[in-house]
Design an enzyme around this catalytic site. Structure first.
Site, PDB file in Angstrom:
ATOM      1  N   ASP A  15       0.832  -1.217   0.000  1.00  0.00           N
ATOM      2  CA  ASP A  15       0.000   0.000   0.000  1.00  0.00           C
ATOM      3  C   ASP A  15       0.864   1.263   0.000  1.00  0.00           C
ATOM      4  O   ASP A  15       1.988   1.261   0.508  1.00  0.00           O
ATOM      5  CB  ASP A  15      -0.918  -0.028   1.237  1.00  0.00           C
ATOM      6  CG  ASP A  15      -2.071   0.954   1.117  1.00  0.00           C
ATOM      7  OD1 ASP A  15      -2.341   1.447   0.002  1.00  0.00           O
ATOM      8  OD2 ASP A  15      -2.708   1.235   2.155  1.00  0.00           O
ATOM      9  N   ASN A  17       1.176   3.439  -2.946  1.00  0.00           N
ATOM     10  CA  ASN A  17       1.690   3.843  -4.253  1.00  0.00           C
ATOM     11  C   ASN A  17       1.209   5.237  -4.659  1.00  0.00           C
ATOM     12  O   ASN A  17       1.985   6.048  -5.179  1.00  0.00           O
ATOM     13  CB  ASN A  17       1.236   2.864  -5.345  1.00  0.00           C
ATOM     14  CG  ASN A  17       1.772   1.470  -5.133  1.00  0.00           C
ATOM     15  OD1 ASN A  17       2.582   1.244  -4.247  1.00  0.00           O
ATOM     16  ND2 ASN A  17       1.320   0.527  -5.937  1.00  0.00           N
ATOM     17  N   HIS A  32       2.424   3.146  -8.967  1.00  0.00           N
ATOM     18  CA  HIS A  32       2.233   1.712  -9.233  1.00  0.00           C
ATOM     19  C   HIS A  32       3.431   1.158 -10.015  1.00  0.00           C
ATOM     20  O   HIS A  32       3.898   0.057  -9.756  1.00  0.00           O
ATOM     21  CB  HIS A  32       0.937   1.474 -10.006  1.00  0.00           C
ATOM     22  CG  HIS A  32      -0.299   1.944  -9.291  1.00  0.00           C
ATOM     23  ND1 HIS A  32      -0.533   1.660  -7.964  1.00  0.00           N
ATOM     24  CD2 HIS A  32      -1.367   2.689  -9.699  1.00  0.00           C
ATOM     25  CE1 HIS A  32      -1.695   2.202  -7.598  1.00  0.00           C
ATOM     26  NE2 HIS A  32      -2.216   2.832  -8.633  1.00  0.00           N
ATOM     27  N   LEU A 126       9.395 -21.487  -4.948  1.00  0.00           N
ATOM     28  CA  LEU A 126       8.600 -20.481  -4.219  1.00  0.00           C
ATOM     29  C   LEU A 126       7.194 -20.530  -4.809  1.00  0.00           C
ATOM     30  O   LEU A 126       7.037 -20.597  -6.029  1.00  0.00           O
ATOM     31  CB  LEU A 126       9.204 -19.075  -4.433  1.00  0.00           C
ATOM     32  CG  LEU A 126       8.337 -17.881  -3.998  1.00  0.00           C
ATOM     33  CD1 LEU A 126       8.214 -17.833  -2.478  1.00  0.00           C
ATOM     34  CD2 LEU A 126       8.931 -16.557  -4.497  1.00  0.00           C
ATOM     35  N   GLU A 202       1.505 -13.074  12.435  1.00  0.00           N
ATOM     36  CA  GLU A 202       2.171 -11.951  13.106  1.00  0.00           C
ATOM     37  C   GLU A 202       2.064 -10.762  12.150  1.00  0.00           C
ATOM     38  O   GLU A 202       2.324 -10.907  10.953  1.00  0.00           O
ATOM     39  CB  GLU A 202       3.646 -12.284  13.351  1.00  0.00           C
ATOM     40  CG  GLU A 202       3.877 -13.432  14.300  1.00  0.00           C
ATOM     41  CD  GLU A 202       3.367 -13.134  15.703  1.00  0.00           C
ATOM     42  OE1 GLU A 202       3.456 -11.976  16.148  1.00  0.00           O
ATOM     43  OE2 GLU A 202       2.878 -14.070  16.358  1.00  0.00           O
TER      44      GLU A 202
HETATM   45  C1  IPE Z   1      -5.545  -2.445   0.089  1.00  0.00           C
HETATM   46  O1  IPE Z   1      -5.194  -1.130  -0.136  1.00  0.00           O
HETATM   47  C2  IPE Z   1      -5.546  -3.198  -1.198  1.00  0.00           C
HETATM   48  C3  IPE Z   1      -4.246  -3.364  -1.822  1.00  0.00           C
HETATM   49  C4  IPE Z   1      -3.098  -3.007  -1.340  1.00  0.00           C
HETATM   50  C5  IPE Z   1      -4.271  -4.021  -3.085  1.00  0.00           C
HETATM   51  P1  IPE Z   1      -6.276   0.025  -0.263  1.00  0.00           P
HETATM   52  O2  IPE Z   1      -5.537   1.288  -0.480  1.00  0.00           O
HETATM   53  O3  IPE Z   1      -7.293  -0.343  -1.275  1.00  0.00           O
HETATM   54  O4  IPE Z   1      -6.966  -0.007   1.169  1.00  0.00           O
HETATM   55  P2  IPE Z   1      -7.758   1.092   1.982  1.00  0.00           P
HETATM   56  O5  IPE Z   1      -8.822   1.621   1.061  1.00  0.00           O
HETATM   57  O6  IPE Z   1      -6.790   2.160   2.350  1.00  0.00           O
HETATM   58  O7  IPE Z   1      -8.294   0.377   3.174  1.00  0.00           O
HETATM   59  C1  IPE Z   2      -1.673   0.307  -3.288  1.00  0.00           C
HETATM   60  O1  IPE Z   2      -1.436   1.666  -3.359  1.00  0.00           O
HETATM   61  C2  IPE Z   2      -1.986  -0.327  -4.624  1.00  0.00           C
HETATM   62  C3  IPE Z   2      -3.407  -0.618  -4.829  1.00  0.00           C
HETATM   63  C4  IPE Z   2      -4.328  -0.583  -3.934  1.00  0.00           C
HETATM   64  C5  IPE Z   2      -3.803  -1.006  -6.170  1.00  0.00           C
HETATM   65  P1  IPE Z   2      -2.621   2.699  -3.378  1.00  0.00           P
HETATM   66  O2  IPE Z   2      -3.023   2.918  -4.806  1.00  0.00           O
HETATM   67  O3  IPE Z   2      -3.726   2.286  -2.483  1.00  0.00           O
HETATM   68  O4  IPE Z   2      -1.914   3.994  -2.821  1.00  0.00           O
HETATM   69  P2  IPE Z   2      -2.448   4.983  -1.705  1.00  0.00           P
HETATM   70  O5  IPE Z   2      -2.866   4.158  -0.541  1.00  0.00           O
HETATM   71  O6  IPE Z   2      -3.572   5.736  -2.311  1.00  0.00           O
HETATM   72  O7  IPE Z   2      -1.269   5.856  -1.394  1.00  0.00           O
HETATM   73 MG    MG Z   3      -4.040   2.514  -0.498  1.00  0.00          MG
END
Ligand code: IPE
Ligand code: IPE
Ligand code: MG
Length: 237
Positions: A15, A17, A32, A126, A202
């Site tokens: 998370d 990106n 991404h 893996l 964990e």
């Molecule tokens: C969770 O991240 C899903 C992925 C990392 C693929 P999100 O960015 O979608 O989650 P929330 O909305 O912050 O809970």
């Molecule tokens: C995680 O990064 C990737 C996906 C959920 C696809 P985000 O796109 O959720 O990035 P933030 O959380 O908005 O920074």
């Molecule tokens: Mg996110």
């Protein structure tokens, strides 16, 4: 770097990106794209430490609600990643599996996925699962429906239903529960990821945004895991 104990199954919620890109005044997609580099680095680390199972959360059932441009470019990026990385996976004997609801995945991404699954199906150095269009609540609901159908058909009996049977109906059938779950970007929630499987995982939260998370961050997380005392409800011996 070596560790006394490493997780058998590592799961990662990748998370942050979008925030990484925003900090640089870039469009979210660049976050991404950079995130793919982190994934490659983490896979290398995982191979180095001989972790047997890696599952990464790439796209949730809820992520379909994002603007269509972001969804489209993410799907495109994922199929591109799969095609480009396939030789690496084959060379390193990594089995790629997809967990999630493939129904909504665009055809060209789906064929890239199926091709990679097919070409790597006999490897087990893996087991790398990519959670795509994955939602734990949907996964459990689907499992319950399929179990109900099989009971109705007579192929299983109600008294056969136990934890092991339920696990075998989940997308993660055959994959042991995660021992260690990392979430980047500072959010401290599961966001519908492996709700059943992570019962005794964990958990490690780090503020590092996913595109900044590399091998050295993985090592820091594994160092933290090394100190954990897992009791599974029992008393410490
Ligand atoms: C969770 O991240 C899903 C992925 C990392 C693929 P999100 O960015 O979608 O989650 P929330 O909305 O912050 O809970
Ligand atoms: C995680 O990064 C990737 C996906 C959920 C696809 P985000 O796109 O959720 O990035 P933030 O959380 O908005 O920074
Ligand atoms: Mg996110």
């Amino acid at each position: 770097m070596t560790f006394k104990n490493i997780p058998n199954h590592l799961a990662v919620i990748m998370d942050g990106n979008g925030r990484w890109a925003k900090k640089r005044n870039l469009e979210r997609i660049y976050g991404h794209i950079e995130g793919i580099k982190s994934l490659k680095s983490v896979i290398k680390g995982v191979m180095h430490h001989k972790i047997r199972y890696l599952t990464v959360f790439a796209f949730s059932t809820e992520n379909w609600q994002r603007p269509s441009e972001e969804v489209d470019s993410l799907m495109h990026l994922l199929s591109e990643y799969i095609d480009l990385e396939l030789p690496y996976l084959i060379k390193n004997k990594i089995r790629l599996k997809f967990i999630g609801n493939t129904e909504n995945i665009p055809e060209n991404s789906k064929s890239a996925m199926l091709n990679a699954e097919e070409k790597t199906k006999n490897f087990n150095e893996l087991i790398f699962s990519l959670a795509l269009s994955y939602g734990s609540k949907e996964e459990i609901l689907n499992a319950v429906c399929k179990i109900a159908e099989d009971v109705k058909k007579g192929s299983i009996d109600v008294k056969d239903i136990n934890g092991a049977l339920l696990s075998s109906y989940l997308y993660t059938a055959g994959i042991p529960d995660p021992d260690f779950l990392i979430r980047t970007s500072g959010e401290q929630r599961l966001s519908n990821f492996m709700l059943y499987q992570a019962a005794y995982a964990e958990i490690y939260f780090t503020k590092t945004l996913w595109p900044d998370f590399r091998k050295k961050n993985l090592n820091a997380a594994l160092k933290n895991y090394e100190k954990r005392v897992r009791r599974f409800g029992k008393t410490e011996i």
